[in-house]
Design an enzyme around this catalytic site. Sequence first.
Site, PDB file in Angstrom:
ATOM      1  N   LYS A 170      38.764  33.512  37.362  1.00  0.00           N
ATOM      2  CA  LYS A 170      39.758  33.203  36.340  1.00  0.00           C
ATOM      3  C   LYS A 170      40.630  32.031  36.752  1.00  0.00           C
ATOM      4  O   LYS A 170      40.689  31.661  37.919  1.00  0.00           O
ATOM      5  CB  LYS A 170      40.630  34.427  36.074  1.00  0.00           C
ATOM      6  N   HIS A 176      38.107  36.159  28.475  1.00  0.00           N
ATOM      7  CA  HIS A 176      39.345  36.875  28.162  1.00  0.00           C
ATOM      8  C   HIS A 176      40.445  35.841  28.342  1.00  0.00           C
ATOM      9  O   HIS A 176      40.453  35.144  29.341  1.00  0.00           O
ATOM     10  CB  HIS A 176      39.643  38.002  29.163  1.00  0.00           C
ATOM     11  N   HIS A 179      39.491  37.769  22.867  1.00  0.00           N
ATOM     12  CA  HIS A 179      38.215  37.781  23.568  1.00  0.00           C
ATOM     13  C   HIS A 179      37.230  36.919  22.809  1.00  0.00           C
ATOM     14  O   HIS A 179      37.111  37.032  21.590  1.00  0.00           O
ATOM     15  CB  HIS A 179      37.721  39.214  23.735  1.00  0.00           C
ATOM     16  N   ARG A 225      49.796  50.646  31.711  1.00  0.00           N
ATOM     17  CA  ARG A 225      49.302  50.778  33.077  1.00  0.00           C
ATOM     18  C   ARG A 225      50.373  51.450  33.908  1.00  0.00           C
ATOM     19  O   ARG A 225      51.557  51.131  33.780  1.00  0.00           O
ATOM     20  CB  ARG A 225      48.982  49.398  33.665  1.00  0.00           C
ATOM     21  N   GLN A 256      49.874  42.155  25.263  1.00  0.00           N
ATOM     22  CA  GLN A 256      49.246  40.885  25.627  1.00  0.00           C
ATOM     23  C   GLN A 256      48.975  40.069  24.370  1.00  0.00           C
ATOM     24  O   GLN A 256      48.608  40.631  23.340  1.00  0.00           O
ATOM     25  CB  GLN A 256      47.905  41.148  26.320  1.00  0.00           C
ATOM     26  N   ASP A 265      46.453  38.673  23.400  1.00  0.00           N
ATOM     27  CA  ASP A 265      45.099  38.743  23.916  1.00  0.00           C
ATOM     28  C   ASP A 265      44.081  38.181  22.934  1.00  0.00           C
ATOM     29  O   ASP A 265      44.294  38.186  21.731  1.00  0.00           O
ATOM     30  CB  ASP A 265      44.770  40.227  24.169  1.00  0.00           C
ATOM     31  N   CYS A 269      39.927  44.652  25.934  1.00  0.00           N
ATOM     32  CA  CYS A 269      38.562  44.137  25.799  1.00  0.00           C
ATOM     33  C   CYS A 269      37.539  45.165  25.314  1.00  0.00           C
ATOM     34  O   CYS A 269      36.738  44.840  24.445  1.00  0.00           O
ATOM     35  CB  CYS A 269      38.088  43.419  27.053  1.00  0.00           C
TER      36      CYS A 269
END
Length: 744
Positions: free
Chosen positions: A568, A614, A485, A463, A481, A483, A434
């Site tokens: 979420k 997200h 945004h 991570r 991901q 992903d 993000c």
Amino acid sequence: MTALPFIDLTPRREHQWFAEGITGEITDALVQVPGLHVVARDAEAVLEGRVYEAGGRVRLSAELKRTADGYKFWSQTFDRPMSGVIAVEQDIAAQIVKRVPSARGWHPRKLRHQASGEAYQAYLEGRSWFGRGGVEALRKAIERFEKATAEARGLCADLKQKLKVEHIDDDLKQYPSLSFYRQGEFIDLCRGPHIPHAGKIGAFKVMTIAGAYWKNDSTRPQLQRLYGTAFFNQKDLDAYLTRIEEAKKRDHRVLGKQLKLFTISQMVGSGLILWMPKGATVRGILESFIKDELLKRGYSPVYTPHIGRLELYRTSGHFPYYRDAQFPPMYHRPSAGTLDLCQYRLAMGEIDEKREHDYQEYMRQAHMLPPEYLKEPSQAKKLEMMHQFVLILLKELHVNLPEYHRATNHKDRADALLKWLMEQEGFLLKPMNCPHHIHIYKAEPRSYRDLPVRLAEFGTVYRYEQTGELNGMTRVRGFTQDDAHLFMTPEQVESEFRDNLEFVLFFFRTLGLTDYRVRLGFRDPASTKYVGEAADWDAAQTSLEKIVKSLGMSYTVEPGEAAFYGPKADFVVKDCIGREWQLGTVQLDYNLPKRFDLEYVGADNKPHRPIMIHRAPFGSMERFMGILIEHFAGAFPLWLAPEQVRIVTVSDKFRAYGETVERQLRDKGFRVAGDYRPDKMGAKIREAQLDKVPYMLIVGEKEQSAGAVAVRARVEGDRGVKPVAEFIDCIEREVQTRSLTATI
RNA sequence: GCUGCUGUAGCUCAGCUGGUAGAGCGCGUCCUUGGUAAGGACGAGGUCCUGGGUCCGAUUCCCAGCAGCAGCUCCA
């Protein structure tokens, strides 16, 4: 004790380690485990298959609960520390015995001094529980009785169950009375309900034993927990165990190895997935599938790097907030890393266990680890020593930091250090996409007419997950991901959120994933881990629930499951052994736009704050792949199969014809391989079956002369001879419709 | 990170309380040229996770580390 049952704990290699009678004592001790009842019966039942009983049967019982699988039972956590160590069978039996509390004088005694090793014998002193009550006591009903709370506390205190006392003091005192269960002289605080007596259990098996934190709090002491399962009869238990075995064959870690989908190398690092060609093929197809859908839905592709400046993640909050779950920061000046570590600990005002090892390592390398430090028990003094270390380091680095010297407490010192650290160039492997996407949003002025802006990327993040969490593909340290945004006006939130939930549902439906649940993660009002205004949270949570309701989805609201920046909706699925994993997620965020001071120009020509979503329908490619492997048991549908068709020649002589068929299929874009080895056809078919190839084309004399192929489908088997063109038509249709047939 | 268990050939595992290791599958070579889930013979292949310790001698016993598994805690 004559006719009384006893457990014979067979030692690993021989029997003579235990004097006869010890086993009865062990049974006796088991009885004292709170919540664990030992029942004697006539049978040759075994505990985990290795604990035999001479004239009876040992059973464990505790709370029984009906589940979809039958009955489950588990013991209460133990209340008192163990004191004996026994060398017996390596598994469960030993564990149980090892953990038995010491109430009745459980004495470990060194039995024998081997060349090197030591073996122990343990024995109990004191009267036997069976000795007094006998078998009859075990057949006694389990009775419930209640006591006023104050009295109940007293009873627990008398029984020396200090955690139960604590539990009453902390949580139960709000109730006027508390219930106990008693069987014979065994008494246990328990809400119930209980079975009438332990004889009701027809068959049981201790499944596993593991540590569990008292009240599920990692700062509290850890207790032992026994997990078992119980059924009314042995047949049901066996059926259950068989079912578990079958489920384990779907394990993505097993299938991933067998089918050569992925591997993990210790050298590369644990938790880092190496996608092998077949796994990468499946992933590539999934990625194109997602990309196509994203384009259709108005997303814009972006690419961003795998690292970013520390400052970026300080601003987003990820670096300070998830510090322990990240790979260490990379500073240009090597000593900055050490100072960073000191700053963190001075700021925290405590010596945290996790960082202690690293810190000592730095100190040692700098020849700055005095023996006094290691011996020092006081945290405050350790912090003081750390402060002294910082002073020396600053001096050696010729860093002039007057604010640090002026500071009179660790907090101010930490702030001064932080200020210096922020001037140092440092980078972080990106833990989230993000912040990068946010800076793409910020790269140009945005008008309300441009919104929503939807930026999508297969973003790889890193991570540092705790070692105990790593698990195949489902919990890893580097993952990608799917992903995106979204930046939008408040008015657009509802429809964007709705679109995204539908998006996730669309993917799940396409892949036949139906066994999932939707979890709304809300803020836990009692926790301090969340950032942002309470009003924003409430507004976000209310609208989120409204949207989910209007979509007619069933869901559960779970306080404390929110991200630190916003609520979420997660799609949670189970793996082959019933563990839950979060896959798709859609998250509302009112906080990062504030932190990064995002704006758009509204119709009123004034700046406004956008809202972010997200979202990642798959979650991560790694975890999704893991779950998908288990979902299909490795047998991917045709459109996903890494190898869709395999040519199997009846004999060597038909290789040339096989290769022409192979070429025709390849020209049409199919993933096809030929097995032209001089092995028997049956063996080659078997191998293709085991490789879970959806279609096998058998070619021999007949097919060659007819320009045809004999089609064998992996599931249905022989489908007869077809012209090549007809077969191609068939599978083209199957791929286009993303058919899920034949995936069992 | 915590508790417990495990770590032997590419894979799955055996190795009977200490004397430098075995099986099946896979792999290689040769023979076999076949009709819808295993044809046969021979052969290659091992720092017994790593590092210490005990012992004349350690894959085996002890300690530490690493990794995997199960559970707990965590999961942006």
